[in-house]
Enzyme design. Structure first.
Site, short mmCIF file in Angstrom:
data_model
loop_
_atom_site.label_atom_id
_atom_site.label_comp_id
_atom_site.label_asym_id
_atom_site.label_seq_id
_atom_site.Cartn_x
_atom_site.Cartn_y
_atom_site.Cartn_z
N ARG A 195 32.03 39.26 45.85
CA ARG A 195 32.05 39.42 47.31
C ARG A 195 31.27 38.29 47.98
O ARG A 195 31.56 37.94 49.13
CB ARG A 195 31.51 40.79 47.69
N ASP A 249 37.92 36.62 35.33
CA ASP A 249 37.31 36.88 36.63
C ASP A 249 37.71 35.84 37.68
O ASP A 249 37.30 35.95 38.83
CB ASP A 249 35.79 36.97 36.50
N LYS A 251 25.80 41.58 32.01
CA LYS A 251 26.75 42.56 31.49
C LYS A 251 26.48 42.82 30.01
O LYS A 251 26.01 41.92 29.29
CB LYS A 251 28.19 42.04 31.62
#
Length: 481
Positions: free
Chosen positions: A328, A265, A254
């Protein structure tokens, strides 16, 4: 760190009998015309000349003849300015009222439990984290009855999630998050286990793969509990949370500006942990399972790489199209593990996609579900308690965007659109078709301070999910606020 903060901002009415108690009149703008009837002509003139117009969250202190402050006004704003039920407006009071005992007088359509909850949420203080001068607690206390006092449990759980999210990442690694879960649940009789090392690699391979780049090893928290009145065939509620304690993005790193808030997060795990604690505190007649994927996404010679292929717990293989789409991967093994027990309701929460924030902004988590009944219940519950959710579709036409030439799935879409939907579609591959599943893509953060919502970690979706569980399983709970 004591992750379960106690609050003494509420006091029972019978415990302060005979003591002086100030009063706050909560009014809407159309009630300003009747101020004199509430507080007297002199005080009403003072409020008007001071600019009080009952703006949302506006607090006006009214001096009495002796120069003391025993009366105040709180603006509720225009009808519809907040949610249908808006506890947060009462969060303006703890930092505005003088020290002492106070009660709040409201219009008849406002639930006293919302007043108590909002007051407690406004009294929240971010932990000091070693500061020489920790933040001072609110000096005012709210006088409530027994039913309203139960709102302190909800506030405690909301503030638990907030404090976990606010913790600096050097103090909140995977082991720290697992320890916090154990501390929050085990004293309440919850069976908690932590899966690590070779057992993690065997049972939760994608979580192990995500965490391989960090010196702080990943782990999975599994917790089980049964309510005191729950039978063996009572509804099984299964919760799962993304607990990425810090996300660099991995090799798809990032930019610095995007990394500044990545301590949040693990917000999905914090919210699901706090929800589990609330369910236990309220002793709901259910069976409960909780799974948290506790991991750090770092860059090193051991970190996962773009184009890696990893086999999941379900047996499906996944090509790593982007190492920054790690959430995910954390959730997919947790969801598959949960489905092995055939829950009556499976809920996961994660700070999963920026696309959900682009679509809905910071205050409204995106909701996905394979059940129209559950979708209706969650959205209605969120609206009713002022914790809104908005349903987005599991649009089947986008499934092919996750195809991979070398694996069963890619962890990212081939298209630069519908990122929140394709992330949810990825997760759907790991949920049994006969399991009622709800996925919440939340932000877990307040970008700025507002009444009852200080800047920092936030439990968006927690109260809505709790209220929806009551609805779906027809559970009577007088403490639903």
């Amino acid at each position: 760190m004591n992750v379960v903060e106690t609050q003494d901002c509420l006091v029972m009415a019978q415990d302060v009998a005979g003591q002086d108690v100030g009063v706050v009149h909560a009014i809407r703008p159309d009630g300003c015309a009747g101020l004199a009837a509430l507080v007297g002509e002199t005080a009403a003139r003072f409020a008007t000349r001071s600019g009080f117009v009952a703006r949302y969250g506006q607090v006006q202190l009214l001096p009495d003849a002796g120069g003391g402050i025993t009366t105040a006004l709180l603006g509720l704003g225009e009808e519809g300015e907040g949610e249908e039920a808006d506890p947060f407006v009462f969060g303006a009071l703890p930092d505005s009222l003088p020290a002492g005992l106070w009660r709040v007088s409201t219009p008849a359509d406002i639930d006293g439990a919302d007043v108590a909850l909002g007051f407690c949420l406004g009294a929240y203080r971010m932990p000091g984290f070693g500061r020489d001068t920790p933040p001072a607690p609110a000096r005012s206390r709210l006088v409530v009855d027994a039913t309203e006092h139960d709102a302190a449990q909800m506030a405690q759980c909301v503030n638990l999630a907030r404090s976990l999210i606010n913790t600096p990442p050097n103090l909140m690694g995977p082991d720290d998050l697992a320890a916090a879960a154990t501390q929050a649940l085990e004293p309440l009789g919850v069976q908690v286990s932590v899966i690590r090392a070779e057992w993690l690699e065997r049972d939760f391979p994608t979580i192990f793969h995500v965490g391989a780049g960090s010196d702080r090893a990943p782990c999975v928290v599994e917790a089980r509990w049964q309510g005191s009145t729950a039978t063996e065939d009572a509804p099984l509620v299964s919760l799962a949370g993304k607990g990425v304690c810090f996300d660099t993005g991995g090799y798809d790193i990032k930019p610095a500006s995007s990394m500044l808030r990545m301590k949040k997060d693990m917000g999905g795990a914090a919210i699901m942990l706090a929800l589990a604690r609330l369910i236990v505190l309220r002793d709901l007649p259910v069976r409960l399972e909780l799974r948290l994927g506790c991991v750090e996404n770092s860059v090193s010679g051991h970190a996962m790489r773009p184009s890696d292929v990893v086999r999941t717990r379900a047996g499906l293989t996944v090509e790593i199209g982007n190492t920054d789409a790690e959430g995910r991967l954390v959730l997919c093994d947790l969801l598959h593990a949960a489905c092995e027990h055939q829950p009556d309701l499976l809920v996961d929460a994660a700070t999963l996609t920026g696309a959900a924030r682009v679509a809905l902004g910071p205050d409204v988590p995106a909701l996905f579900t394979n059940s129209d009944e559950a979708g209706t219940a969650f959205v209605a519950a969120g609206h009713a308690c002022g914790d809104p959710l908005w349903r987005l579709p599991l649009w089947p036409g986008y499934r092919k965007w996750l195809n991979s030439p070398v694996a069963d799935l890619n962890n990212i879409s081939s298209k630069p659109m519908a990122g929140a939907i394709t992330a949810a579609l990825f997760l759907e591959n790991f949920v049994s078709a006969d399991v009622r599943w709800v996925h919440i893509d939340t932000y877990g953060w307040n970008d700025s301070s507002r009444p009852g919502r200080p800047e920092g970690g936030e439990s968006l979706g927690l109260r809505a999910t709790y209220a929806a569980i009551l609805t779906i399983f027809n559970i009577e709970d007088r403490m639903h606020r």
